[in-house]
Design a protein around this motif. Sequence first.
Motif, PDB file in Angstrom:
ATOM      1  N   LYS A 179      -1.550   7.192   2.899  1.00 37.74           N
ATOM      2  CA  LYS A 179      -2.980   7.497   2.897  1.00 37.74           C
ATOM      3  C   LYS A 179      -3.329   8.629   1.944  1.00 37.74           C
ATOM      4  O   LYS A 179      -4.406   8.625   1.321  1.00 37.74           O
ATOM      5  N   ASP A 189      -8.486   7.412  -5.022  1.00 33.89           N
ATOM      6  CA  ASP A 189      -9.929   7.198  -4.937  1.00 33.89           C
ATOM      7  C   ASP A 189     -10.700   8.367  -5.523  1.00 33.89           C
ATOM      8  O   ASP A 189     -11.744   8.182  -6.154  1.00 33.89           O
ATOM      9  N   MET A 215     -12.631  -5.442  -5.732  1.00 29.89           N
ATOM     10  CA  MET A 215     -13.303  -4.329  -6.400  1.00 29.89           C
ATOM     11  C   MET A 215     -13.243  -4.470  -7.921  1.00 29.89           C
ATOM     12  O   MET A 215     -14.263  -4.360  -8.596  1.00 29.89           O
ATOM     13  N   ASP A 221      -6.468  -5.650  -1.765  1.00 33.44           N
ATOM     14  CA  ASP A 221      -7.620  -4.776  -1.561  1.00 33.44           C
ATOM     15  C   ASP A 221      -8.404  -4.568  -2.846  1.00 33.44           C
ATOM     16  O   ASP A 221      -9.621  -4.399  -2.830  1.00 33.44           O
ATOM     17  N   ILE A 222      -7.673  -4.574  -3.960  1.00 31.23           N
ATOM     18  CA  ILE A 222      -8.299  -4.253  -5.235  1.00 31.23           C
ATOM     19  C   ILE A 222      -8.992  -5.468  -5.831  1.00 31.23           C
ATOM     20  O   ILE A 222      -9.957  -5.348  -6.567  1.00 31.23           O
ATOM     21  N   ARG A 268       0.831  -1.199   0.000  1.00 27.14           N
ATOM     22  CA  ARG A 268       0.000   0.000   0.000  1.00 27.14           C
ATOM     23  C   ARG A 268       0.866   1.249   0.000  1.00 27.14           C
ATOM     24  O   ARG A 268       1.911   1.283   0.643  1.00 27.14           O
ATOM     25  N   TYR A 304     -10.303   8.318  -9.520  1.00 24.38           N
ATOM     26  CA  TYR A 304     -10.825   7.188 -10.293  1.00 24.38           C
ATOM     27  C   TYR A 304     -12.145   7.502 -11.010  1.00 24.38           C
ATOM     28  O   TYR A 304     -12.236   7.272 -12.218  1.00 24.38           O
ATOM     29  N   ARG A 307      -3.546   7.159  -1.493  1.00 25.77           N
ATOM     30  CA  ARG A 307      -4.745   6.322  -1.647  1.00 25.77           C
ATOM     31  C   ARG A 307      -6.000   7.175  -1.785  1.00 25.77           C
ATOM     32  O   ARG A 307      -6.862   6.906  -2.638  1.00 25.77           O
ATOM     33  N   THR A 308      -6.096   8.242  -0.973  1.00 24.06           N
ATOM     34  CA  THR A 308      -7.273   9.117  -1.081  1.00 24.06           C
ATOM     35  C   THR A 308      -7.303   9.821  -2.427  1.00 24.06           C
ATOM     36  O   THR A 308      -8.363   9.946  -3.058  1.00 24.06           O
ATOM     37  N   TRP A 328      -3.243   1.189  -4.091  1.00 24.59           N
ATOM     38  CA  TRP A 328      -3.670   0.216  -3.092  1.00 24.59           C
ATOM     39  C   TRP A 328      -2.887  -1.080  -3.279  1.00 24.59           C
ATOM     40  O   TRP A 328      -2.237  -1.283  -4.290  1.00 24.59           O
ATOM     41  N   VAL A 358      -5.585   3.320  -9.258  1.00 31.42           N
ATOM     42  CA  VAL A 358      -6.116   2.670  -8.053  1.00 31.42           C
ATOM     43  C   VAL A 358      -5.291   1.432  -7.707  1.00 31.42           C
ATOM     44  O   VAL A 358      -4.964   1.188  -6.540  1.00 31.42           O
TER      45      VAL A 358
END
Lengths: 94, 156
Positions: free
Chosen positions: B5, B12, B62, B58-59, B2, B15, B8-9, B54, B50
Amino acid sequence: MKRALVLVTFGILTGALLLIPGLLQFGIPAASDMDDYFLEHCQEQTAANNVVTSVVFDYRGFDTLGESVVLFTAVIGTGLMFRNMLKEEEYEDE
Amino acid sequence: MRMSKLVRTGADLLYPFALIFGLYIVLHGHLTPGGGFQGGAVVATGAAIVIVAWAYEDIAEMIRKVTMMAQESAGLLLFIGAAILALGFGYAFFYNVLANSGGLFGLPVAFGPNPGELDTAGVIPIMNIAVGIEVWGGLTIILLYLLSGLKKEEGT
Protein backbone atom coordinates in the motif's frame (compact mmCIF):
# COMPACT_ATOMS: atom_id res chain seq x y z
CA MET A 1 49.30 -16.28 -33.51
CA LYS A 2 45.76 -15.29 -32.77
CA ARG A 3 46.75 -14.03 -29.33
CA ALA A 4 49.53 -11.89 -30.81
CA LEU A 5 47.06 -10.43 -33.32
CA VAL A 6 44.64 -9.56 -30.54
CA LEU A 7 47.43 -7.92 -28.54
CA VAL A 8 48.67 -5.88 -31.52
CA THR A 9 45.15 -4.68 -32.33
CA PHE A 10 44.52 -3.78 -28.71
CA GLY A 11 47.82 -1.88 -28.57
CA ILE A 12 47.06 0.09 -31.71
CA LEU A 13 43.59 1.04 -30.50
CA THR A 14 44.86 2.06 -27.06
CA GLY A 15 47.61 4.16 -28.66
CA ALA A 16 45.10 5.88 -30.92
CA LEU A 17 42.87 6.59 -27.94
CA LEU A 18 45.77 8.10 -26.01
CA LEU A 19 46.94 10.08 -29.04
CA ILE A 20 43.65 11.96 -29.50
CA PRO A 21 43.91 14.11 -26.34
CA GLY A 22 47.48 14.98 -27.32
CA LEU A 23 46.55 16.14 -30.80
CA LEU A 24 43.36 18.06 -30.03
CA GLN A 25 43.01 20.99 -27.70
CA PHE A 26 39.97 21.40 -25.51
CA GLY A 27 37.57 24.11 -26.57
CA ILE A 28 39.00 24.53 -30.06
CA PRO A 29 37.00 22.33 -32.47
CA ALA A 30 38.58 21.34 -35.75
CA ALA A 31 35.78 22.61 -38.01
CA SER A 32 33.28 25.08 -36.56
CA ASP A 33 31.79 26.89 -39.57
CA MET A 34 28.43 25.15 -39.21
CA ASP A 35 28.32 25.71 -35.45
CA ASP A 36 29.05 29.41 -35.84
CA TYR A 37 26.35 29.71 -38.50
CA PHE A 38 23.75 28.11 -36.23
CA LEU A 39 24.78 30.19 -33.22
CA GLU A 40 24.67 33.45 -35.14
CA HIS A 41 21.54 32.95 -37.23
CA CYS A 42 19.24 30.67 -35.24
CA GLN A 43 17.68 33.44 -33.15
CA GLU A 44 16.74 35.63 -36.09
CA GLN A 45 15.77 32.82 -38.45
CA THR A 46 13.78 30.53 -36.16
CA ALA A 47 13.13 32.88 -33.18
CA ALA A 48 14.05 30.06 -30.77
CA ASN A 49 16.44 30.63 -27.88
CA ASN A 50 17.37 26.95 -27.66
CA VAL A 51 19.82 26.35 -30.50
CA VAL A 52 19.65 22.57 -30.15
CA THR A 53 15.87 22.55 -30.53
CA SER A 54 16.05 24.90 -33.48
CA VAL A 55 18.49 22.52 -35.19
CA VAL A 56 16.49 19.41 -34.33
CA PHE A 57 13.04 20.75 -35.26
CA ASP A 58 13.82 23.30 -37.94
CA TYR A 59 17.14 22.96 -39.75
CA ARG A 60 17.16 19.15 -39.49
CA GLY A 61 13.43 18.55 -39.46
CA PHE A 62 13.55 15.50 -41.69
CA ASP A 63 15.72 13.70 -39.17
CA THR A 64 13.11 14.26 -36.46
CA LEU A 65 10.37 13.09 -38.80
CA GLY A 66 12.36 9.88 -39.32
CA GLU A 67 12.76 9.46 -35.57
CA SER A 68 9.02 9.85 -35.02
CA VAL A 69 8.25 7.30 -37.72
CA VAL A 70 10.78 4.89 -36.19
CA LEU A 71 9.06 5.18 -32.80
CA PHE A 72 5.66 4.69 -34.42
CA THR A 73 6.90 1.57 -36.20
CA ALA A 74 8.41 0.21 -32.99
CA VAL A 75 5.09 0.61 -31.19
CA ILE A 76 3.25 -1.12 -34.05
CA GLY A 77 5.77 -3.97 -33.92
CA THR A 78 5.37 -4.38 -30.16
CA GLY A 79 1.61 -4.37 -30.53
CA LEU A 80 1.73 -7.07 -33.19
CA MET A 81 4.05 -9.25 -31.10
CA PHE A 82 1.96 -9.07 -27.93
CA ARG A 83 -1.47 -9.18 -29.53
CA ASN A 84 -2.07 -12.91 -29.15
CA MET A 85 -1.37 -12.72 -25.43
CA LEU A 86 -4.22 -10.27 -24.90
CA LYS A 87 -6.68 -11.57 -27.44
CA GLU A 88 -9.71 -12.01 -25.18
CA GLU A 89 -9.23 -8.59 -23.60
CA GLU A 90 -8.84 -6.86 -26.96
CA TYR A 91 -12.24 -8.18 -28.01
CA GLU A 92 -13.76 -6.64 -24.92
CA ASP A 93 -12.34 -3.27 -25.86
CA GLU A 94 -13.89 -3.26 -29.29
CA MET B 1 0.70 -8.25 -9.02
CA ARG B 2 0.02 -5.37 -6.68
CA MET B 3 2.78 -3.91 -4.59
CA SER B 4 2.29 -2.84 -0.97
CA LYS B 5 0.00 0.00 0.00
CA LEU B 6 2.93 2.34 0.66
CA VAL B 7 4.25 1.92 -2.86
CA ARG B 8 0.80 2.33 -4.37
CA THR B 9 0.13 5.55 -2.46
CA GLY B 10 3.54 6.89 -3.37
CA ALA B 11 2.96 6.11 -7.03
CA ASP B 12 -0.42 7.84 -6.94
CA LEU B 13 1.19 10.90 -5.39
CA LEU B 14 4.08 10.95 -7.87
CA TYR B 15 1.98 10.51 -11.01
CA PRO B 16 0.57 14.06 -11.31
CA PHE B 17 3.96 15.60 -10.61
CA ALA B 18 5.62 13.48 -13.29
CA LEU B 19 2.84 14.54 -15.65
CA ILE B 20 3.30 18.24 -14.86
CA PHE B 21 7.09 18.08 -15.10
CA GLY B 22 6.98 16.23 -18.41
CA LEU B 23 4.50 18.68 -19.89
CA TYR B 24 6.65 21.57 -18.65
CA ILE B 25 9.66 20.11 -20.46
CA VAL B 26 7.57 19.70 -23.63
CA LEU B 27 6.09 23.20 -23.57
CA HIS B 28 9.40 24.93 -22.80
CA GLY B 29 11.31 22.91 -25.38
CA HIS B 30 12.32 25.97 -27.39
CA LEU B 31 13.66 27.86 -24.33
CA THR B 32 15.26 25.33 -21.96
CA PRO B 33 17.04 22.02 -22.43
CA GLY B 34 14.67 19.25 -23.35
CA GLY B 35 11.93 18.99 -25.91
CA GLY B 36 9.28 16.67 -27.20
CA PHE B 37 11.14 13.38 -26.92
CA GLN B 38 12.52 14.01 -23.44
CA GLY B 39 9.29 15.40 -22.02
CA GLY B 40 7.24 12.57 -23.47
CA ALA B 41 9.64 10.07 -21.94
CA VAL B 42 9.22 11.75 -18.52
CA VAL B 43 5.44 11.54 -18.77
CA ALA B 44 5.69 7.89 -19.79
CA THR B 45 7.91 7.32 -16.75
CA GLY B 46 5.08 8.57 -14.55
CA ALA B 47 2.77 6.08 -16.23
CA ALA B 48 5.41 3.38 -15.69
CA ILE B 49 5.49 4.06 -11.94
CA VAL B 50 1.71 3.65 -11.70
CA ILE B 51 1.67 0.52 -13.89
CA VAL B 52 4.43 -1.15 -11.87
CA ALA B 53 2.92 -0.28 -8.48
CA TRP B 54 -0.61 -1.41 -9.33
CA ALA B 55 -1.80 -4.59 -11.00
CA TYR B 56 -2.43 -4.46 -14.72
CA GLU B 57 -6.16 -5.07 -14.28
CA ASP B 58 -6.53 -1.99 -12.06
CA ILE B 59 -4.67 0.19 -14.51
CA ALA B 60 -6.40 -1.03 -17.68
CA GLU B 61 -9.45 1.15 -17.04
CA MET B 62 -7.42 4.23 -16.12
CA ILE B 63 -4.79 4.21 -18.86
CA ARG B 64 -6.57 2.79 -21.88
CA LYS B 65 -4.72 1.30 -24.81
CA VAL B 66 -7.15 2.74 -27.35
CA THR B 67 -6.62 6.27 -26.01
CA MET B 68 -2.87 5.92 -26.06
CA MET B 69 -2.92 4.54 -29.61
CA ALA B 70 -5.10 7.43 -30.79
CA GLN B 71 -2.81 9.87 -28.99
CA GLU B 72 0.26 8.47 -30.72
CA SER B 73 -1.31 8.63 -34.17
CA ALA B 74 -2.62 12.14 -33.49
CA GLY B 75 0.87 13.28 -32.45
CA LEU B 76 2.49 11.99 -35.61
CA LEU B 77 -0.26 13.48 -37.79
CA LEU B 78 0.06 16.84 -36.02
CA PHE B 79 3.83 16.79 -36.57
CA ILE B 80 3.48 16.08 -40.28
CA GLY B 81 0.70 18.65 -40.49
CA ALA B 82 2.91 21.32 -38.94
CA ALA B 83 5.58 20.46 -41.49
CA ILE B 84 3.10 20.53 -44.40
CA LEU B 85 1.75 23.91 -43.21
CA ALA B 86 4.69 25.61 -44.92
CA LEU B 87 3.62 24.22 -48.30
CA GLY B 88 0.34 26.14 -48.01
CA PHE B 89 2.27 29.41 -47.72
CA GLY B 90 4.42 28.61 -50.73
CA TYR B 91 7.59 27.63 -48.89
CA ALA B 92 9.51 24.37 -48.73
CA PHE B 93 8.56 21.41 -46.53
CA PHE B 94 9.52 22.03 -42.86
CA TYR B 95 10.00 25.79 -43.35
CA ASN B 96 9.25 27.75 -40.18
CA VAL B 97 6.39 29.95 -41.43
CA LEU B 98 5.11 31.12 -38.05
CA ALA B 99 8.45 32.46 -36.77
CA ASN B 100 8.64 36.29 -36.59
CA SER B 101 5.19 36.53 -38.16
CA GLY B 102 3.47 38.23 -35.20
CA GLY B 103 0.74 35.62 -34.99
CA LEU B 104 0.71 32.42 -32.97
CA PHE B 105 4.18 31.83 -31.44
CA GLY B 106 5.36 34.68 -33.63
CA LEU B 107 7.24 37.15 -31.42
CA PRO B 108 10.77 38.06 -32.55
CA VAL B 109 13.76 37.28 -30.35
CA ALA B 110 16.73 39.51 -29.55
CA PHE B 111 20.21 38.31 -30.43
CA GLY B 112 22.38 36.94 -27.66
CA PRO B 113 21.60 35.35 -24.30
CA ASN B 114 18.21 36.39 -22.93
CA PRO B 115 15.59 34.79 -20.70
CA GLY B 116 13.26 34.23 -23.62
CA GLU B 117 9.53 34.42 -24.18
CA LEU B 118 7.15 31.46 -24.38
CA ASP B 119 5.29 32.94 -27.36
CA THR B 120 8.17 32.60 -29.84
CA ALA B 121 9.80 30.15 -32.23
CA GLY B 122 6.98 29.59 -34.75
CA VAL B 123 6.14 25.97 -35.49
CA ILE B 124 8.82 24.59 -33.15
CA PRO B 125 6.54 24.56 -30.05
CA ILE B 126 3.77 22.95 -32.10
CA MET B 127 6.17 20.25 -33.27
CA ASN B 128 7.43 19.82 -29.70
CA ILE B 129 3.88 19.29 -28.46
CA ALA B 130 3.16 16.88 -31.31
CA VAL B 131 6.29 14.81 -30.65
CA GLY B 132 5.63 14.92 -26.90
CA ILE B 133 2.11 13.54 -27.34
CA GLU B 134 3.42 10.88 -29.69
CA VAL B 135 6.24 9.72 -27.38
CA TRP B 136 3.88 9.77 -24.39
CA GLY B 137 1.37 7.52 -26.12
CA GLY B 138 3.98 5.31 -27.76
CA LEU B 139 6.10 4.58 -24.70
CA THR B 140 3.02 4.10 -22.50
CA ILE B 141 1.53 1.60 -24.90
CA ILE B 142 4.83 -0.30 -25.10
CA LEU B 143 4.90 -0.45 -21.28
CA LEU B 144 1.28 -1.58 -21.14
CA TYR B 145 1.92 -4.36 -23.64
CA LEU B 146 5.13 -5.53 -21.97
CA LEU B 147 3.80 -5.44 -18.39
CA SER B 148 0.40 -6.94 -19.19
CA GLY B 149 2.14 -10.24 -19.89
CA LEU B 150 2.58 -10.67 -16.12
CA LYS B 151 -1.09 -10.68 -15.32
CA LYS B 152 -1.81 -14.43 -15.39
CA GLU B 153 1.30 -15.54 -13.48
CA GLU B 154 0.53 -14.05 -10.07
CA GLY B 155 -2.92 -14.41 -8.57
CA THR B 156 -3.91 -11.39 -6.52
